[in-house]
Scaffold this active site. Sequence first.
Site, mmCIF file in Angstrom:
data_model
loop_
_atom_site.group_PDB
_atom_site.id
_atom_site.type_symbol
_atom_site.label_atom_id
_atom_site.label_comp_id
_atom_site.label_asym_id
_atom_site.label_seq_id
_atom_site.Cartn_x
_atom_site.Cartn_y
_atom_site.Cartn_z
ATOM 1 N N LYS A 6 0.812 -1.179 0.169
ATOM 2 C CA LYS A 6 0.134 -0.061 0.064
ATOM 3 C C LYS A 6 0.944 1.170 -0.094
ATOM 4 O O LYS A 6 0.530 1.983 -0.927
ATOM 5 C CB LYS A 6 -0.925 -0.226 1.271
ATOM 6 C CG LYS A 6 -1.874 1.163 1.453
ATOM 7 C CD LYS A 6 -3.003 0.652 2.080
ATOM 8 C CE LYS A 6 -2.824 0.651 3.524
ATOM 9 N NZ LYS A 6 -2.769 2.035 4.255
ATOM 10 N N SER A 7 1.972 1.227 0.716
ATOM 11 C CA SER A 7 2.573 2.807 0.944
ATOM 12 C C SER A 7 3.486 2.614 -0.233
ATOM 13 O O SER A 7 3.600 3.963 -0.961
ATOM 14 C CB SER A 7 3.716 2.173 2.047
ATOM 15 O OG SER A 7 3.133 2.382 3.251
ATOM 16 N N ARG B 289 2.632 6.012 -3.259
ATOM 17 C CA ARG B 289 3.843 6.722 -3.635
ATOM 18 C C ARG B 289 3.964 6.728 -5.129
ATOM 19 O O ARG B 289 4.502 7.708 -5.710
ATOM 20 C CB ARG B 289 5.194 6.300 -2.840
ATOM 21 C CG ARG B 289 5.169 6.840 -1.269
ATOM 22 C CD ARG B 289 6.034 6.095 -0.603
ATOM 23 N NE ARG B 289 6.423 6.464 0.672
ATOM 24 C CZ ARG B 289 5.374 6.530 1.724
ATOM 25 N NH1 ARG B 289 4.312 5.636 1.482
ATOM 26 N NH2 ARG B 289 5.580 6.792 3.004
ATOM 27 N N SER C 158 7.806 8.968 11.979
ATOM 28 C CA SER C 158 6.556 8.737 10.986
ATOM 29 C C SER C 158 6.767 8.943 9.587
ATOM 30 O O SER C 158 7.281 9.921 9.233
ATOM 31 C CB SER C 158 5.506 9.795 11.452
ATOM 32 O OG SER C 158 4.459 9.873 10.257
ATOM 33 N N GLN D 134 5.015 9.121 7.179
ATOM 34 C CA GLN D 134 3.955 9.904 6.389
ATOM 35 C C GLN D 134 4.500 11.647 6.662
ATOM 36 O O GLN D 134 4.418 12.275 5.755
ATOM 37 C CB GLN D 134 2.550 9.746 7.218
ATOM 38 C CG GLN D 134 1.969 8.618 6.835
ATOM 39 C CD GLN D 134 0.435 8.219 7.263
ATOM 40 O OE1 GLN D 134 0.062 9.373 8.021
ATOM 41 N NE2 GLN D 134 0.028 7.068 7.016
ATOM 42 N N ASP E 11 2.125 -1.667 11.747
ATOM 43 C CA ASP E 11 1.014 -1.871 11.313
ATOM 44 C C ASP E 11 0.502 -3.445 11.730
ATOM 45 O O ASP E 11 -0.603 -3.615 11.484
ATOM 46 C CB ASP E 11 0.829 -1.684 9.825
ATOM 47 C CG ASP E 11 0.820 0.004 9.470
ATOM 48 O OD1 ASP E 11 0.583 0.783 10.369
ATOM 49 O OD2 ASP E 11 1.086 0.228 8.401
ATOM 50 N N LYS F 125 -4.384 5.390 14.840
ATOM 51 C CA LYS F 125 -4.324 5.004 13.513
ATOM 52 C C LYS F 125 -5.872 5.028 13.080
ATOM 53 O O LYS F 125 -6.399 5.639 13.476
ATOM 54 C CB LYS F 125 -3.699 3.469 13.569
ATOM 55 C CG LYS F 125 -2.137 3.415 13.719
ATOM 56 C CD LYS F 125 -1.566 3.880 12.704
ATOM 57 C CE LYS F 125 0.063 3.945 12.947
ATOM 58 N NZ LYS F 125 0.750 4.734 12.055
HETATM 59 C C1 S3P Z 1 2.645 4.728 6.181
HETATM 60 C C2 S3P Z 1 3.284 5.253 7.435
HETATM 61 C C3 S3P Z 1 2.747 4.689 8.707
HETATM 62 C C4 S3P Z 1 1.805 3.542 8.468
HETATM 63 C C5 S3P Z 1 0.801 3.729 7.581
HETATM 64 C C6 S3P Z 1 1.335 3.772 6.233
HETATM 65 C C7 S3P Z 1 3.076 4.951 5.020
HETATM 66 O O1 S3P Z 1 2.225 5.844 9.411
HETATM 67 O O2 S3P Z 1 1.049 3.149 9.888
HETATM 68 O O3 S3P Z 1 -0.069 2.646 7.438
HETATM 69 O O4 S3P Z 1 2.842 4.711 3.725
HETATM 70 O O5 S3P Z 1 3.800 6.318 4.910
HETATM 71 P P1 S3P Z 1 2.956 6.800 10.091
HETATM 72 O O6 S3P Z 1 3.719 7.521 9.212
HETATM 73 O O7 S3P Z 1 1.747 7.800 10.906
HETATM 74 O O8 S3P Z 1 3.583 6.108 11.206
#
Ligand code: S3P
Length: 429
Positions: free
Chosen positions: A23-24, A28, A166, A168, A313, A340
């Site tokens: 997913k990440s 991106r 983080s 994100q 996660d 979350k």
């Molecule tokens: C993610 C970062 C994580 C993760 C999320 C996806 C990402 O969150 O929990 O499911 O794709 O960058 P955080 O950046 O808040 O830790």
Amino acid sequence: MKGPFTCRRRGPLRGAFEVPGDKSVSHRSLLFAALAEGETRVRGLLRAEDVHSTWKAVERLGARVREEGSEVVVTPPARLSEPEDVIDCGNSGTSLRLLAGVLAGVPGLSVLTGDASLRRRPVRRVVDPLRAMGAVLHARDGDRLPPLVIQGRPLRATHHVLAVASAQVKSAILLAGLSADGETVVEEPALSRDHTERMLRRMGADLRVDGLRVSIRPSRLHGGEVDVPGDISSAAFFLCGAAAIPGSEVTARGLGTNPSRTGLLDVLRAMGADVVVANERESAGEPRADVTVHGGPLEGVTIEGALVPRLIDELPVIMVLATQAVGRTLIRDARELRVKESDRLAVMGEALAAAGARIELFEDGCAIEGPTPLCGVTVRTRMDHRVAMSMAIAQLLAPGGETVLDDVACVDTSFPSFFPILERLSERA
Ligand code: S3P
């Protein structure tokens, strides 16, 4: 799948499955391709609601996204344009926070919002650093919660020291840094997933990594090819289910094994599970492998510190696994779980306690004493996909029990093929 769902499966889990796209990396690939020059071709993109939110958002900003067979091709606009309407990120925190970083530098006004769950999740963590770079941002409830209103501006390069690891927030700042007036630096207290750094560098960004410090200078990105690895956060449900049920043997094929994401494999090994990693390879800057887990006796472990961002996660299903390990499993430094898609410590704590687990909650984690047999329960999933899937795995450990999940529509945000794969690997109870 919509509405309530009754789980009636039993283990052991046996078989192999192709892990759906990460997913990440999928988010991106679409977003960075929209910022690049030239087309980007994405192989293995995750087809799930969260990624669809990013897909719609980049279209709203002027990119064209089309399917060509099993691939997705992104044609970027000459320059990102002010969106005509509010951007709805649905359930996806990653879409909202990464888009905030991009839009901070796009002249014009943007509004980012999401569903009821996303509108309860904190945005101050991106508002403050992006403001320091010169963007104008406002959010609801004293700048704490979405919707987020962004007036894009020419940005100043600044130095940010993050209080929490983080990916994100790190990514939002790096994306803003792409158009800032000098070197933007982000330092985090522990390494969070580094997909942004890897992909931006491959696309030509002037980005440097020095331990926990990442710096970026204004750069032009170039489109190309992205090959999305399998999502370890999705495979985790079956790998943990297999580890907990003697007689199981499950192979996850094409699993992303980026070290910033493989904390789960370290924990499985530390608990005594048999984990075999085969066919290791690298594609488009991300390592992957086929990973097999056998069921067997497990021991409790401690999960804390720098390990936590590497499995953040996966913690809900690790909590399920811990109920089957001999002794105490201690999870600390995981306060982030409370912000979350739901408060995962509270929601999983309540569901597992109702199922018979011995669990004590702390502000930043929990302690679980095992092993305990579990029983079937009725679970309020609170629109949280990982809670729903973790409790479907917990049901496998409830001999003869039925677990009712009040709403499984949320599973489609990250893993629409979860229930079909579960059916294939398990037996009817
Ligand atoms: C993610 C970062 C994580 C993760 C999320 C996806 C990402 O969150 O929990 O499911 O794709 O960058 P955080 O950046 O808040 O830790």
